[in-house]
Design a protein around this motif. Structure first.
Motif, short mmCIF file in Angstrom:
data_model
loop_
_atom_site.label_atom_id
_atom_site.label_comp_id
_atom_site.label_asym_id
_atom_site.label_seq_id
_atom_site.Cartn_x
_atom_site.Cartn_y
_atom_site.Cartn_z
N GLN A 84 13.24 43.16 -87.79
CA GLN A 84 14.58 42.58 -87.41
C GLN A 84 15.89 43.39 -88.21
N ARG A 85 15.50 44.34 -88.71
CA ARG A 85 16.54 45.14 -89.48
C ARG A 85 16.82 46.51 -88.55
N LEU A 138 17.87 42.85 -82.97
CA LEU A 138 18.46 41.59 -82.16
C LEU A 138 18.44 40.58 -82.94
N GLU A 139 19.17 39.30 -82.02
CA GLU A 139 19.18 38.02 -82.89
C GLU A 139 17.85 37.68 -83.09
N PRO A 140 18.02 36.70 -84.18
CA PRO A 140 16.42 36.16 -84.56
C PRO A 140 15.80 35.48 -83.47
N SER A 141 16.50 34.96 -82.59
CA SER A 141 15.58 34.10 -81.44
C SER A 141 14.78 35.07 -80.49
N ALA A 142 15.10 36.32 -80.65
CA ALA A 142 14.34 37.50 -79.97
C ALA A 142 12.99 37.72 -80.46
N TYR A 143 12.79 37.13 -81.65
CA TYR A 143 11.56 37.40 -82.35
C TYR A 143 10.71 36.31 -82.61
#
Length: 173
Positions: free
Chosen positions: A97-98, A103-108
């Motif tokens: 996530q870095r 991407l935005e957190p909701s992608a993970y």
């Protein structure tokens, strides 16, 4: 994964203490000498095992260490966790996530495949250690160890073990 040298020392010390006669203790200095370790280094691991209720520390002139439970009731995982702590060996920092491609957190929403695999592997090795009792290690050493080493260790323990002090309670087994 790498466990600390303290794990090896702790398991060896537990195996030695399993051979003590009833009502006897072994000083930390003797355990350190037997394994060629610094007494101060070993002492912190012995104290951790005592805090985890696997070893009993008996104070006084006839003091030392002994097992607080029967070897059949101490798993290798118990010893590892007392020395290393209960935290998982693998700690996911979510580095996916870095960086510039994050991407935005909701992608993970799905767990990272690396984390899943590492935690599955850790569960497997912990299960093996949980199922391996100290008594099995001792029996294996007595059956398969070089007879000279077994004889030396038995003689060393016989020379260095001390009777428990009169005010100390008997060891629970």
């Amino acid at each position: 994964m790498k466990l600390s040298d303290g794990v090896e020392a702790a398991i060896h010390c537990a195996a030695v203490l399993a051979g003590l006669e009833e009502g006897r203790v072994l000083p930390a200095s003797a355990l350190a000498e037997l394994h060629g370790l610094s007494p101060s280094y070993l002492l912190k691991h012995l104290q951790a095992l005592a805090a985890a209720k696997m070893f009993e520390s008996v104070p006084g002139p006839h003091g030392g260490y002994r097992l607080a439970r029967a070897p059949e009731r101490i798993s290798l995982l118990d010893i590892v966790l007392a020395v290393e702590g209960r935290e998982p060996a693998f700690r996911c920092a979510e580095i996916r996530q870095r960086g510039p491609g994050a991407l935005e957190p909701s992608a993970y929403v799905k767990p990272c495949g690396i984390k899943v695999a590492m935690l599955k592997a850790e569960q497997a090795w912990r299960a093996v250690l949980a199922g391996t009792m100290l008594s099995e290690i001792v029996a294996g050493y007595q059956a398969e160890g070089d007879p000279r080493a077994v004889a030396f260790n038995c003689a060393f323990v016989a020379r260095h073990q001390r009777p428990q002090s009169e005010s100390s309670p008997k060891e629970p087994k």
